[in-house]
Scaffold this motif. Sequence first.
Motif, PDB file in Angstrom:
ATOM      1  N   VAL A  68       0.836  -1.208   0.000  1.00  0.00           N
ATOM      2  CA  VAL A  68       0.000   0.000   0.000  1.00  0.00           C
ATOM      3  C   VAL A  68       0.862   1.246   0.000  1.00  0.00           C
ATOM      4  CG1 VAL A  68      -1.614   1.361   1.406  1.00  0.00           C
ATOM      5  CG2 VAL A  68      -1.998  -1.078   1.053  1.00  0.00           C
ATOM      6  N   GLU A  69       1.887   1.256   0.800  1.00  0.00           N
ATOM      7  CA  GLU A  69       2.793   2.394   0.843  1.00  0.00           C
ATOM      8  C   GLU A  69       3.523   2.539  -0.495  1.00  0.00           C
ATOM      9  OE1 GLU A  69       4.431   5.763   2.352  1.00  0.00           O
ATOM     10  OE2 GLU A  69       2.858   4.496   3.224  1.00  0.00           O
ATOM     11  N   LYS A  70       3.853   1.395  -1.064  1.00  0.00           N
ATOM     12  CA  LYS A  70       4.538   1.425  -2.368  1.00  0.00           C
ATOM     13  C   LYS A  70       3.619   2.014  -3.440  1.00  0.00           C
ATOM     14  CE  LYS A  70       6.525  -1.680  -5.833  1.00  0.00           C
ATOM     15  NZ  LYS A  70       6.839  -3.087  -6.163  1.00  0.00           N
ATOM     16  N   HIS A  71       2.348   1.583  -3.445  1.00  0.00           N
ATOM     17  CA  HIS A  71       1.398   2.096  -4.437  1.00  0.00           C
ATOM     18  C   HIS A  71       1.155   3.598  -4.231  1.00  0.00           C
ATOM     19  CE1 HIS A  71       0.915  -1.813  -6.011  1.00  0.00           C
ATOM     20  NE2 HIS A  71       0.075  -2.291  -5.066  1.00  0.00           N
ATOM     21  N   ASN A  72       1.180   4.039  -3.003  1.00  0.00           N
ATOM     22  CA  ASN A  72       1.061   5.472  -2.755  1.00  0.00           C
ATOM     23  C   ASN A  72       2.212   6.242  -3.407  1.00  0.00           C
ATOM     24  OD1 ASN A  72      -1.348   5.655  -1.333  1.00  0.00           O
ATOM     25  ND2 ASN A  72      -0.338   5.178   0.630  1.00  0.00           N
ATOM     26  N   GLU A  73       3.401   5.765  -3.261  1.00  0.00           N
ATOM     27  CA  GLU A  73       4.562   6.397  -3.852  1.00  0.00           C
ATOM     28  C   GLU A  73       4.467   6.381  -5.375  1.00  0.00           C
ATOM     29  OE1 GLU A  73       6.934   8.085  -2.454  1.00  0.00           O
ATOM     30  OE2 GLU A  73       6.150   7.752  -0.428  1.00  0.00           O
ATOM     31  N   GLN A  74       3.993   5.223  -5.889  1.00  0.00           N
ATOM     32  CA  GLN A  74       3.842   5.119  -7.346  1.00  0.00           C
ATOM     33  C   GLN A  74       2.832   6.143  -7.875  1.00  0.00           C
ATOM     34  OE1 GLN A  74       2.799   1.027  -7.926  1.00  0.00           O
ATOM     35  NE2 GLN A  74       4.973   0.332  -7.953  1.00  0.00           N
ATOM     36  N   ALA A  75       1.747   6.284  -7.162  1.00  0.00           N
ATOM     37  CA  ALA A  75       0.715   7.246  -7.581  1.00  0.00           C
ATOM     38  C   ALA A  75       1.257   8.668  -7.547  1.00  0.00           C
ATOM     39  CB  ALA A  75      -0.507   7.116  -6.684  1.00  0.00           C
ATOM     40  N   ARG A  76       1.996   9.049  -6.520  1.00  0.00           N
ATOM     41  CA  ARG A  76       2.570  10.370  -6.440  1.00  0.00           C
ATOM     42  C   ARG A  76       3.550  10.615  -7.598  1.00  0.00           C
ATOM     43  NH1 ARG A  76       3.004   8.940  -0.840  1.00  0.00           N
ATOM     44  NH2 ARG A  76       1.472  10.092   0.414  1.00  0.00           N
ATOM     45  N   THR A  77       4.366   9.594  -7.832  1.00  0.00           N
ATOM     46  CA  THR A  77       5.343   9.740  -8.918  1.00  0.00           C
ATOM     47  C   THR A  77       4.639   9.907 -10.267  1.00  0.00           C
ATOM     48  OG1 THR A  77       6.919   8.381  -7.686  1.00  0.00           O
ATOM     49  CG2 THR A  77       7.315   8.673 -10.059  1.00  0.00           C
ATOM     50  N   ALA A  78       3.593   9.118 -10.486  1.00  0.00           N
ATOM     51  CA  ALA A  78       2.853   9.194 -11.752  1.00  0.00           C
ATOM     52  C   ALA A  78       2.181  10.564 -11.914  1.00  0.00           C
ATOM     53  CB  ALA A  78       1.806   8.095 -11.820  1.00  0.00           C
ATOM     54  N   VAL A  79       1.638  11.139 -10.856  1.00  0.00           N
ATOM     55  CA  VAL A  79       1.011  12.453 -10.918  1.00  0.00           C
ATOM     56  C   VAL A  79       2.052  13.515 -11.232  1.00  0.00           C
ATOM     57  CG1 VAL A  79      -0.156  14.242  -9.551  1.00  0.00           C
ATOM     58  CG2 VAL A  79      -0.894  11.854  -9.437  1.00  0.00           C
ATOM     59  N   GLN A  80       3.240  13.396 -10.638  1.00  0.00           N
ATOM     60  CA  GLN A  80       4.298  14.360 -10.906  1.00  0.00           C
ATOM     61  C   GLN A  80       4.721  14.315 -12.368  1.00  0.00           C
ATOM     62  OE1 GLN A  80       7.395  13.405  -8.101  1.00  0.00           O
ATOM     63  NE2 GLN A  80       6.267  14.293  -6.329  1.00  0.00           N
ATOM     64  N   GLN A  81       4.612  13.155 -12.972  1.00  0.00           N
ATOM     65  CA  GLN A  81       5.019  12.993 -14.376  1.00  0.00           C
ATOM     66  C   GLN A  81       3.812  13.125 -15.323  1.00  0.00           C
ATOM     67  OE1 GLN A  81       7.089   9.289 -14.712  1.00  0.00           O
ATOM     68  NE2 GLN A  81       8.799   9.970 -13.360  1.00  0.00           N
ATOM     69  N   ASP A  82       2.733  13.589 -14.788  1.00  0.00           N
ATOM     70  CA  ASP A  82       1.509  13.765 -15.580  1.00  0.00           C
ATOM     71  C   ASP A  82       1.045  12.448 -16.198  1.00  0.00           C
ATOM     72  OD1 ASP A  82       1.391  16.467 -14.972  1.00  0.00           O
ATOM     73  OD2 ASP A  82       2.675  16.987 -16.690  1.00  0.00           O
ATOM     74  N   ARG A  83       1.193  11.406 -15.452  1.00  0.00           N
ATOM     75  CA  ARG A  83       0.691  10.077 -15.904  1.00  0.00           C
ATOM     76  C   ARG A  83      -0.445   9.673 -14.974  1.00  0.00           C
ATOM     77  NH1 ARG A  83       3.895   6.824 -19.076  1.00  0.00           N
ATOM     78  NH2 ARG A  83       1.957   5.615 -19.166  1.00  0.00           N
ATOM     79  N   GLU A  84      -1.583  10.290 -15.293  1.00  0.00           N
ATOM     80  CA  GLU A  84      -2.742   9.997 -14.458  1.00  0.00           C
ATOM     81  C   GLU A  84      -3.181   8.544 -14.587  1.00  0.00           C
ATOM     82  OE1 GLU A  84      -5.830  12.697 -15.335  1.00  0.00           O
ATOM     83  OE2 GLU A  84      -4.746  14.464 -14.564  1.00  0.00           O
ATOM     84  N   ASP A  85      -2.996   7.992 -15.786  1.00  0.00           N
ATOM     85  CA  ASP A  85      -3.375   6.592 -15.968  1.00  0.00           C
ATOM     86  C   ASP A  85      -2.582   5.678 -15.030  1.00  0.00           C
ATOM     87  OD1 ASP A  85      -1.042   7.254 -17.281  1.00  0.00           O
ATOM     88  OD2 ASP A  85      -1.317   5.724 -18.829  1.00  0.00           O
ATOM     89  N   LEU A  86      -1.278   5.951 -14.923  1.00  0.00           N
ATOM     90  CA  LEU A  86      -0.463   5.128 -14.017  1.00  0.00           C
ATOM     91  C   LEU A  86      -0.826   5.397 -12.559  1.00  0.00           C
ATOM     92  CD1 LEU A  86       3.070   5.410 -15.706  1.00  0.00           C
ATOM     93  CD2 LEU A  86       1.495   3.483 -15.765  1.00  0.00           C
TER      94      LEU A  86
END
Length: 279
Positions: A68-86
Amino acid sequence: MGILSRTSYIIRSKLNSVLNRAEDPTETLDYSYEQMRDQLQEVKRGIADLTTQKKRLEMQKRRLEDNVEKHNEQARTAVQQDREDLARRALEKKKTKMSQIEDLERQISDLQNQQDQLIEKKNELQNRIEEFRTKKETMKARYEAAEASTTVSEAMTATGEEFEDVGRAIERAEEKTEDMEARSAALDELHESGAFDDVLSDKDNIDRELEQLSADSGVEAELETLKSDMGRGDAEPEPSDDVDVEGEVDEGDIEEMEAEVEDSEIESELAELQDEENN
């Protein structure tokens, strides 16, 4: 009650009677105690297995929490890179993991409740086993004491009966011993009185009296000889010496006169006996 029912009842009653006679209470108590200890071990193994399962679920929960913590980090990273799908896919995985974590928490809670109940039952069973062990030892001691007392009482009863027989045997032995002692004393008395000599001898009373008179005269003659040798008697008494100054007869002269009379009487009796045998 039918025949089969009565037969079954009789058989069960006979078996029960046989089992009661064959049963040793101390062995039964020991066996029951061992059975309770085995049950306690089963409960402990069950608690150990349940705890193991709970620990596995807790480890799985921690892994999901890490995800869960990992997926949170992944979501933040994807938003920073404008990858809403990811970011959306990461959040979806996070949600799935969160749902799994909730299921695991419920399972862990159930296992924890079961574990607490088993531990409580284990403690209760352990206390009962300790109480039973104390009662068991007390009952065994009482039973062994009662058994020993019964054995002694039975032995004393049997011994009492045997003692009666022994007592009667002793009485008979005492009676026989007293009879033997009385017989022995009687035989000794008869032997001392010469009764046995009379029975075993061919001599009659006259022969024995003659022998006694002859022995007495021989003793008297030997006594006079001793007196003469010692200077206490006269070799040839004179008539004038038979009477002393006071007119009394000397004692030695009286004894010689009595011996001569006895000898003359014996000679006379012997002569009569010889005449009777010749006639």
